[in-house]
Write an enzyme that holds these catalytic residues in place. Structure first.
Site, PDB file in Angstrom:
ATOM      1  N   PHE A   1     -15.883   9.551  35.415  1.00 27.44           N
ATOM      2  CA  PHE A   1     -17.111   8.668  35.439  1.00 27.44           C
ATOM      3  C   PHE A   1     -18.082   9.472  34.008  1.00 27.44           C
ATOM      4  O   PHE A   1     -18.092  10.680  34.212  1.00 27.44           O
ATOM      5  CB  PHE A   1     -18.034   8.927  36.362  1.00 27.44           C
ATOM      6  CG  PHE A   1     -17.662   7.789  37.453  1.00 27.44           C
ATOM      7  CD1 PHE A   1     -17.065   6.629  37.367  1.00 27.44           C
ATOM      8  CD2 PHE A   1     -18.207   8.146  39.055  1.00 27.44           C
ATOM      9  CE1 PHE A   1     -16.754   5.864  38.248  1.00 27.44           C
ATOM     10  CE2 PHE A   1     -17.713   7.485  39.794  1.00 27.44           C
ATOM     11  CZ  PHE A   1     -17.125   6.182  39.545  1.00 27.44           C
ATOM     12  N   GLU A   2     -18.613   8.650  33.462  1.00 25.38           N
ATOM     13  CA  GLU A   2     -19.774   9.081  32.716  1.00 25.38           C
ATOM     14  C   GLU A   2     -20.892   7.989  33.097  1.00 25.38           C
ATOM     15  O   GLU A   2     -20.750   6.958  32.603  1.00 25.38           O
ATOM     16  CB  GLU A   2     -19.755   8.784  30.964  1.00 25.38           C
ATOM     17  CG  GLU A   2     -18.601   9.802  30.369  1.00 25.38           C
ATOM     18  CD  GLU A   2     -18.937  11.205  30.086  1.00 25.38           C
ATOM     19  OE1 GLU A   2     -20.354  11.328  30.259  1.00 25.38           O
ATOM     20  OE2 GLU A   2     -18.314  11.857  29.484  1.00 25.38           O
ATOM     21  N   VAL A   3     -21.626   8.625  34.110  1.00 27.78           N
ATOM     22  CA  VAL A   3     -22.612   7.739  34.500  1.00 27.78           C
ATOM     23  C   VAL A   3     -23.790   7.492  33.379  1.00 27.78           C
ATOM     24  O   VAL A   3     -23.781   8.449  32.522  1.00 27.78           O
ATOM     25  CB  VAL A   3     -23.235   8.305  35.853  1.00 27.78           C
ATOM     26  CG1 VAL A   3     -22.062   8.766  36.812  1.00 27.78           C
ATOM     27  CG2 VAL A   3     -24.219   9.598  35.584  1.00 27.78           C
TER      28      VAL A   3
END
Ligand SMILES: [Zn+2]
Length: 714
Positions: free
Chosen positions: A660-662
């Site tokens: 994930f890249e939040v």
């Protein structure tokens, strides 16, 4: 005179940019722009969205180990990149034709950053995208190209509908091909927007654009090119077109009230273990970190004139903070250079000539300290002071420079939570781990919110209980606590750990915010050491790979946990920011852009179908939709990241490993632009990220359960 700075953040990345800045740009006319330029103070460091002059400028930045926070994106035919840089570096990039379009976040010490997180909206151009000029269609005998619409997706977020398309031309070698997408909505509105050529590592990939606002659901899309090619008509697909199970009445969530330091996280882990004794184990990972510690150091002399850097061999907290160092004039003729350490004072008595004048050089003083006190001190000549006469100087006090007074200065035990009814390896395992990168403060909020949701609802929600019956869940909230402590207390842009592998002049404390190893470049598969792209051998680079694969305790811990629990089949590496959902391959070789092996068709299908489910679950919270262009293999949708953890988990341990890249970009309807949220957004935004991505992790548990249920019985 050169102005030198001590202990400041701004001086630190100068080395990284030297390769870039040595290439002056040829004179090119930038398009007229009425907006005032964004500038930074020379010594100020900030995370800035910069519109680069061209691909070559980006390539030089990447080659120089620039601290790229995000994937460079095409806009207006130029490339947008998020870079951590100083005012001086920004000025030099600007002089070469780059233009800052957004200050995403300013650097400071972590505790002050809230007051400083200023968004520079005033300097953004309100203009939309520049459409290709009419009449550019080539009339010469150029071959008509063939266009293939690779992706056309639409979705709605916060009441606004967006359309995104990706189109490939067969005229791959022609950099001037312009592609325009035309759309029609269900209620008959029409419009068009341009796509931009995207190259990676010198290879044409496709044309695309950021998601474009459209007034209603698009039902028809075609692409046309300046060479005369026209695609077939396609119907854009609804993205991600998945809906997680509705949350039952009384479902408990929102367990995050503030950003959490490693000490806060430790306390939270302890409390969860106490509160949910029947469902939780705490696992102490085997490799203690260095701890929030540094060698104590001082300049002996004036770095603006002549100085030697003296540091303690032990850490400052091991009795070396406050130790004094000085040079003295013996006041007599014909004296040799001597070194003495007594009563916590290191005294260097300079050599004198027949007239009684001191004659020792900086190099001689450094060599004498190293020869006479090798177990206590290390001395190096300050960059630029080589061969100069050593002045009478000091006493100066050695200091580790660490500002965090409430952080224990000892090796840190990184902990994992293990959640489940059957924590015996009999159930399929999932692993969620966060904060490999210290400055990504929102990421432990995601994994802890996830853990607490699973536990809190286990007694009241049968569906959650069933997940904990079927799945064995591992969570490492902070992989890199030392770096995180440094980010909170000393330098909020810290990405790496606190281990300083630099030697010689690079140990000058003016580089202190550039030391450390990039944990997510320190793994064994597709690594820098194997010749893959996206990591550096420069100890001051933001992507420094370390001295060897798994040289660091932090990365070794992640792998040790996965190796010790062979039931782990799914993993999520939680980073920020930008809004990405990714999987292997995560790296390629520079020459020919040869990636690590592609997953099989079946596995690729599993990756994509699972991604759609998880993206749908993320969107459930506040409508945040991860773009289809940012959902896919790391090497395709972000950049090559040599030696990242997901690649080792997947290729070596057979784990379906995602990243994930939040912190998705937010659409600003006033400016018609997507805006980056940065590593440490105002807490409300970080809170929102924790809620939506925790929902994504819950969906990953459902994916694991469904996967296990579909396997033939052993
Ligand atoms: Zn990261």
């Amino acid at each position: 005179m050169i102005v030198r700075r001590r202990w400041t953040a701004a001086a630190t990345t100068a080395i990284l940019f030297s390769a870039v800045l040595s290439h002056p740009a040829p004179g090119t006319a930038a398009p007229a722009d009425p907006a005032p330029p964004i500038t930074l103070g020379a010594t100020e460091t900030a995370l800035v969205r910069v519109q680069l002059r061209d691909q070559a400028q980006l390539d030089r930045l990447v080659a120089a180990g620039a601290d790229l926070a995000n994937r460079p994106r095409a806009r207006d035919g130029r490339i947008l990149a998020d870079l951590v840089l100083s005012g001086t570096q920004l000025a030099e990039l600007t002089a070469q034709g780059a233009k800052a379009v957004q200050v995403v976040q300013r650097a400071g010490d972590g505790s002050r950053h809230h007051a400083e997180s200023v968004r520079a909206a005033q300097a953004r151009t309100a203009a939309g995208l520049r459409a290709p000029a009419a009449g550019q269609r080539t009339t010469a005998a150029a071959a008509v190209d063939t266009l293939q619409v690779q992706q056309a997706y639409w979705w709605t977020t916060s009441g606004q509908t967006f359309l995104q398309a990706q189109v490939a031309t067969t005229a791959t070698d022609d950099p001037d091909v312009e592609i325009t997408v035309s759309w029609r909505t269900a209620d008959g509105a029409t419009g068009s927007f341009p796509l931009y050529r995207f190259e990676d590592s010198g290879e044409y990939q496709y044309h695309y654009n950021l998601p474009q606002p459209v007034p209603n659901r698009p039902v028809q899309l075609t692409a046309s090119s300046s060479l005369g090619g026209v695609s077939r008509v396609v119907t854009p697909t609804f993205w991600p077109n998945t809906t997680p199970p509705p949350l039952p009445a009384g479902y408990q969530k929102d367990f995050i009230d503030a950003y959490l330091t490693p000490t806060d996280i430790q306390a939270r882990i302890k409390r969860l273990a106490r509160q949910y004794r029947d469902l939780v184990d705490v696992i102490d990972l085997p490799n203690k970190t260095q701890g929030y510690r540094r060698n104590a150091v001082a300049y002996l002399g004036d770095p603006a004139v002549a100085a030697v850097v003296v540091e303690s061999v032990r850490f400052g907290d091991q009795g070396m903070n406050g130790v004094q160092v000085r040079t003295v004039d013996p006041g007599r003729r014909n004296r040799p250079l001597t070194v003495r350490y007594r009563d916590r004072v290191l005294t260097v008595s300079l050599a004198t000539d027949t007239a009684g004048k001191t004659v020792s050089t900086t190099d001689e003083v450094a060599a004498a300290i190293n020869a006479r006190q090798p177990n206590r001190f290390r001395a190096t000549v300050e960059d630029g002071s080589t061969g100069l006469p050593m002045p009478v100087a000091g006493p100066a006090r050695l200091d580790d420079g660490l500002q965090g007074t409430e952080v224990p200065a000892r090796p840190w035990t990184v902990q994992a939570l293990r959640l489940g009814v059957h924590r015996d390896g009999s159930r399929v395992g999932v692993l969620a781990y966060s904060q490999e990168h210290a400055r990504e403060w929102a990421t432990p909020l995601v994994t802890l919110e996830f853990a607490e949701r699973m536990l809190a609802n286990a007694r009241t929600d049968p569906a959650t209980r069933e997940l904990l019956e079927q799945v064995d869940i591992f969570v490492i909230p902070t992989v890199n606590p030392d770096g995180a402590n440094y980010s909170f207390n000393d330098f909020n842009m810290q990405r790496k750990n606190l281990v300083n592998h630099c030697t010689g002049a690079a140990r000058d404390p003016k580089y202190r915010t550039s030391w450390g190893v990039d944990i997510n470049r320190n793994y064994t598969v597709g690594s820098y050491f194997d010749g893959y792209v996206g990591a550096s051998a420069n100890c001051l680079s933001g992507t420094y790979a370390g001295t060897a694969e798994l040289s660091e305790a932090e990365s070794s811990n992640v792998i040790a946990l996965a190796q010790a629990h062979s039931n782990i089949k799914f993993a999520m590496n939680v980073h920020s920011y930008g809004g990405y959902f990714m999987w292997p391959p995560g790296a390629y070789r520079a020459d020919g852009r040869v990636t690590l092996p592609r997953p099989s068709i079946d596995e690729s299908t599993l990756f994509l179908n699972s991604a759609r489910r998880i993206v749908g679950a993320i969107a459930q919270e506040r409508g945040t939709v991860t773009w289809p262009s940012q959902t896919g293999p790391v090497a395709d949708v972000l950049y090559s990241a040599a030696g990242n953890s997901a690649d080792q988990l997947y290729y070596e341990l057979g784990i379906f490993a995602w990243d994930f890249e939040v912190g998705n970009d937010r659409w600003n309807p006033a400016t018609n632009q997507w805006e980056g949220v940065g590593f440490q957004p105002p807490f409300d935004e970080a809170h929102g990220e924790s809620q939506e991505y925790a929902g994504g992790l819950v969906e990953m548990v459902r994916v694991a359960r469904d996967y296990a249920a579909a396997q033939p019985a052993a």
